[in-house]
Design a protein around this motif. Sequence first.
Motif, PDB file in Angstrom:
ATOM      1  N   GLY A  56      11.721   7.904   0.265  1.00  0.00           N
ATOM      2  CA  GLY A  56      11.110   6.870   1.098  1.00  0.00           C
ATOM      3  C   GLY A  56      10.750   5.623   0.299  1.00  0.00           C
ATOM      4  O   GLY A  56      10.638   4.524   0.849  1.00  0.00           O
ATOM      5  N   LEU A  57      10.572   5.794  -1.012  1.00  0.00           N
ATOM      6  CA  LEU A  57      10.226   4.680  -1.880  1.00  0.00           C
ATOM      7  C   LEU A  57      11.340   3.655  -1.986  1.00  0.00           C
ATOM      8  O   LEU A  57      11.111   2.473  -2.151  1.00  0.00           O
ATOM      9  CB  LEU A  57      10.063   5.204  -3.314  1.00  0.00           C
ATOM     10  CG  LEU A  57       8.725   5.555  -3.887  1.00  0.00           C
ATOM     11  CD1 LEU A  57       8.911   5.984  -5.321  1.00  0.00           C
ATOM     12  CD2 LEU A  57       7.810   4.365  -3.796  1.00  0.00           C
ATOM     13  N   ILE A  58      12.548   4.195  -1.952  1.00  0.00           N
ATOM     14  CA  ILE A  58      13.694   3.397  -2.382  1.00  0.00           C
ATOM     15  C   ILE A  58      14.310   2.568  -1.264  1.00  0.00           C
ATOM     16  O   ILE A  58      14.761   1.451  -1.474  1.00  0.00           O
ATOM     17  CB  ILE A  58      14.755   4.359  -2.994  1.00  0.00           C
ATOM     18  CG1 ILE A  58      14.178   4.925  -4.297  1.00  0.00           C
ATOM     19  CG2 ILE A  58      16.081   3.680  -3.235  1.00  0.00           C
ATOM     20  CD1 ILE A  58      15.009   6.005  -4.934  1.00  0.00           C
ATOM     21  N   SER A  67       1.631   4.032   8.889  1.00  0.00           N
ATOM     22  CA  SER A  67       2.963   3.435   8.786  1.00  0.00           C
ATOM     23  C   SER A  67       2.884   1.950   8.428  1.00  0.00           C
ATOM     24  O   SER A  67       1.841   1.309   8.558  1.00  0.00           O
ATOM     25  CB  SER A  67       3.754   3.648  10.075  1.00  0.00           C
ATOM     26  OG  SER A  67       3.028   3.171  11.160  1.00  0.00           O
ATOM     27  N   ASP A  68       4.009   1.412   7.959  1.00  0.00           N
ATOM     28  CA  ASP A  68       4.098  -0.005   7.604  1.00  0.00           C
ATOM     29  C   ASP A  68       3.737  -0.862   8.829  1.00  0.00           C
ATOM     30  O   ASP A  68       3.992  -0.463   9.963  1.00  0.00           O
ATOM     31  CB  ASP A  68       5.538  -0.378   7.212  1.00  0.00           C
ATOM     32  CG  ASP A  68       5.972   0.253   5.892  1.00  0.00           C
ATOM     33  OD1 ASP A  68       5.212   1.057   5.327  1.00  0.00           O
ATOM     34  OD2 ASP A  68       7.096  -0.072   5.450  1.00  0.00           O
ATOM     35  N   THR A 100       0.833  -1.211   0.000  1.00  0.00           N
ATOM     36  CA  THR A 100       0.000   0.000   0.000  1.00  0.00           C
ATOM     37  C   THR A 100       0.864   1.256   0.000  1.00  0.00           C
ATOM     38  O   THR A 100       0.636   2.189  -0.776  1.00  0.00           O
ATOM     39  CB  THR A 100      -0.906  -0.009   1.250  1.00  0.00           C
ATOM     40  OG1 THR A 100      -1.698  -1.197   1.202  1.00  0.00           O
ATOM     41  CG2 THR A 100      -1.794   1.213   1.301  1.00  0.00           C
ATOM     42  N   ASN A 101       1.846   1.272   0.879  1.00  0.00           N
ATOM     43  CA  ASN A 101       2.647   2.496   1.016  1.00  0.00           C
ATOM     44  C   ASN A 101       3.567   2.728  -0.181  1.00  0.00           C
ATOM     45  O   ASN A 101       3.914   3.873  -0.484  1.00  0.00           O
ATOM     46  CB  ASN A 101       3.439   2.462   2.327  1.00  0.00           C
ATOM     47  CG  ASN A 101       2.501   2.708   3.512  1.00  0.00           C
ATOM     48  OD1 ASN A 101       1.400   3.234   3.329  1.00  0.00           O
ATOM     49  ND2 ASN A 101       2.925   2.326   4.705  1.00  0.00           N
ATOM     50  N   PHE A 102       3.941   1.656  -0.878  1.00  0.00           N
ATOM     51  CA  PHE A 102       4.733   1.846  -2.094  1.00  0.00           C
ATOM     52  C   PHE A 102       3.946   2.659  -3.115  1.00  0.00           C
ATOM     53  O   PHE A 102       4.427   3.669  -3.637  1.00  0.00           O
ATOM     54  CB  PHE A 102       5.136   0.494  -2.704  1.00  0.00           C
ATOM     55  CG  PHE A 102       5.838   0.655  -4.018  1.00  0.00           C
ATOM     56  CD1 PHE A 102       7.188   0.983  -4.067  1.00  0.00           C
ATOM     57  CD2 PHE A 102       5.145   0.558  -5.221  1.00  0.00           C
ATOM     58  CE1 PHE A 102       7.840   1.193  -5.284  1.00  0.00           C
ATOM     59  CE2 PHE A 102       5.783   0.768  -6.442  1.00  0.00           C
ATOM     60  CZ  PHE A 102       7.136   1.081  -6.466  1.00  0.00           C
ATOM     61  N   PHE A 103       2.718   2.229  -3.374  1.00  0.00           N
ATOM     62  CA  PHE A 103       1.924   2.941  -4.389  1.00  0.00           C
ATOM     63  C   PHE A 103       1.595   4.362  -3.931  1.00  0.00           C
ATOM     64  O   PHE A 103       1.559   5.292  -4.727  1.00  0.00           O
ATOM     65  CB  PHE A 103       0.652   2.162  -4.723  1.00  0.00           C
ATOM     66  CG  PHE A 103       0.896   1.033  -5.681  1.00  0.00           C
ATOM     67  CD1 PHE A 103       1.069   1.294  -7.037  1.00  0.00           C
ATOM     68  CD2 PHE A 103       0.985  -0.268  -5.237  1.00  0.00           C
ATOM     69  CE1 PHE A 103       1.313   0.260  -7.941  1.00  0.00           C
ATOM     70  CE2 PHE A 103       1.228  -1.312  -6.134  1.00  0.00           C
ATOM     71  CZ  PHE A 103       1.392  -1.046  -7.478  1.00  0.00           C
ATOM     72  N   ARG A 104       1.357   4.507  -2.639  1.00  0.00           N
ATOM     73  CA  ARG A 104       1.036   5.841  -2.126  1.00  0.00           C
ATOM     74  C   ARG A 104       2.227   6.788  -2.327  1.00  0.00           C
ATOM     75  O   ARG A 104       2.079   7.939  -2.732  1.00  0.00           O
ATOM     76  CB  ARG A 104       0.683   5.748  -0.636  1.00  0.00           C
ATOM     77  CG  ARG A 104       0.263   7.066  -0.028  1.00  0.00           C
ATOM     78  CD  ARG A 104      -1.121   7.490  -0.517  1.00  0.00           C
ATOM     79  NE  ARG A 104      -1.468   8.821  -0.025  1.00  0.00           N
ATOM     80  CZ  ARG A 104      -2.662   9.382  -0.152  1.00  0.00           C
ATOM     81  NH1 ARG A 104      -3.633   8.756  -0.796  1.00  0.00           N
ATOM     82  NH2 ARG A 104      -2.898  10.576   0.314  1.00  0.00           N
ATOM     83  N   ALA A 105       3.419   6.275  -2.072  1.00  0.00           N
ATOM     84  CA  ALA A 105       4.613   7.116  -2.183  1.00  0.00           C
ATOM     85  C   ALA A 105       4.973   7.409  -3.633  1.00  0.00           C
ATOM     86  O   ALA A 105       5.600   8.430  -3.941  1.00  0.00           O
ATOM     87  CB  ALA A 105       5.786   6.437  -1.477  1.00  0.00           C
TER      88      ALA A 105
END
Length: 494
Positions: free
Chosen positions: A383-385, A479-480, A367-372
Amino acid sequence: MKNLDNLNFTNTFIDLSPELYQAKSPDPVTEPYLIDFNPAGAKLIGLDPAESERQEFVEYFAGNKLLTGSKPLAMAYSGHQFGSYNPRLGDGRGILLGEVTNGDGHKWDIHLKGAGPTRFARGFDGRATMRASIREYLAGEALHGLNIPTTRSLAIIGIRDLIYRQTPELAAVLVRISDSHVRFGSFELFHYTNNPNRVQELADHVIHHHHPDIENEADRYRIFFGRVLQKTAFLIAKWQASGFVHGVMNTDNMCVTGVTFDYGPYGFIDRFDPGYTPNSSDTGGRYSLGKQAQIGYWNLSKWGESLCHLVDPEDIMEEMAEYQPTYNKMYRDLIGQKLGLGVLDSEFTELTGSLFQLLYDNPVDYTNFFRALSHFPEGNYEGLIHAFSNRNEIEEWLNRYQRLIEREDSPFEERKEAMDGVNPKFILRQYLLQNAIDKAVKEADFSEIERLRVLLEDPFRDRPEIFKKYNIDPDLYASDTPDSLLGMQLSCSA
Ligand code: AMP
Ligand code: MG
């Protein structure tokens, strides 16, 4: 706005043949109490939210008093569970109170789950644990917030009497709202007991209420099947794109209106893993993330069989052939939206293929990958990397992604806004849900249920005033999942 005394029930299901149900009132309980009330659910059925403050509200929805005009019943059905036919299912603990029509003319079923044993209870107690009821209550609202078709929730009512699972447990009644409670399994019951007239009666009932435009068509049953197939393909594509795993895709848990139905051990993935299932009883992974689309097909084929007296099997096969291409197109479109891309050609296919491989290989929150990603390439996307073990690999992927973005010439801000509108910042993570359940069950503190309900009604943006009012720290909820709480599983029994 209606109040409890003039909700105006209709009871179209009880007018059908008695083989389709058992007329049955909920069993009364001692001292019911309100755990949480959902104003959005009340709005849906045109009920004044202030009614939840009356003591009668819990009395009515725990099943102690009957709402005027309601003719309660338990529905008969069977179904395929984990691939095998089970002839004896039915609402063992569910009671359909009837339907309420709102100001827009929409008719909504009001159903109590955990309202006492019916003739379909097979020796079980007819009740539901508080933990399972909280899970279903929040799931309906969380999926709705994500724009995924689903049953909705009106309230959750605690009851004092303990129920017995592995240990004594607290129980609750869930007040569920749905556009229908007719399942694939409702048809299967009458097909497998050689009762085609009842199959037809059910089909006519659903067509009358949900597809009135085809009621006079000669091939209405085929069209009906085709439409349900489309809706089911769409629903599962939505689940896949959001990383939602239903967990118990038995045919008795598939609703003919294509909504997410009967939540049990469901879950959102933390990390991309097609093998993940939240259901610890599903050791073979039949209903895992990567299988859901083909299980949808299998379930439709079982439902299609049960319509064999109404639709030529050849026609069913022709409709079935539409499933995979329909699903593929829908899923592809949704992933395109998640990536902010509109040109979905072979380069897009390659790009998404390598992305899903990278997400599978690395400890990255789905979820947080796509959001970022919407911050790329102009904002702060560092933050993606960091979660990728091989920085070169993700940078190489981002370069390819950038080429496809540039090809489309879409302004950064516009793309970002569109992506943030489909990639949620907040999801119903298992550990957040478990925390809300623990607080409720161990401390009789229901505030976390309310907080999650409020947070997830709009999971795509920050709402500082509302967050302040409900004491929601967005960073905490976004958060994750902590490593020690990844991949949680639950069993079917609840
Ligand atoms: P579910 O797992 O909720 O989809 O339920 C599967 C079947 O078992 C349905 O026929 C339910 O009505 C029935 N069932 C599950 N739990 C209970 C219970 N505690 N009492 C009566 N019937 C139940
Ligand atoms: Mg069920």
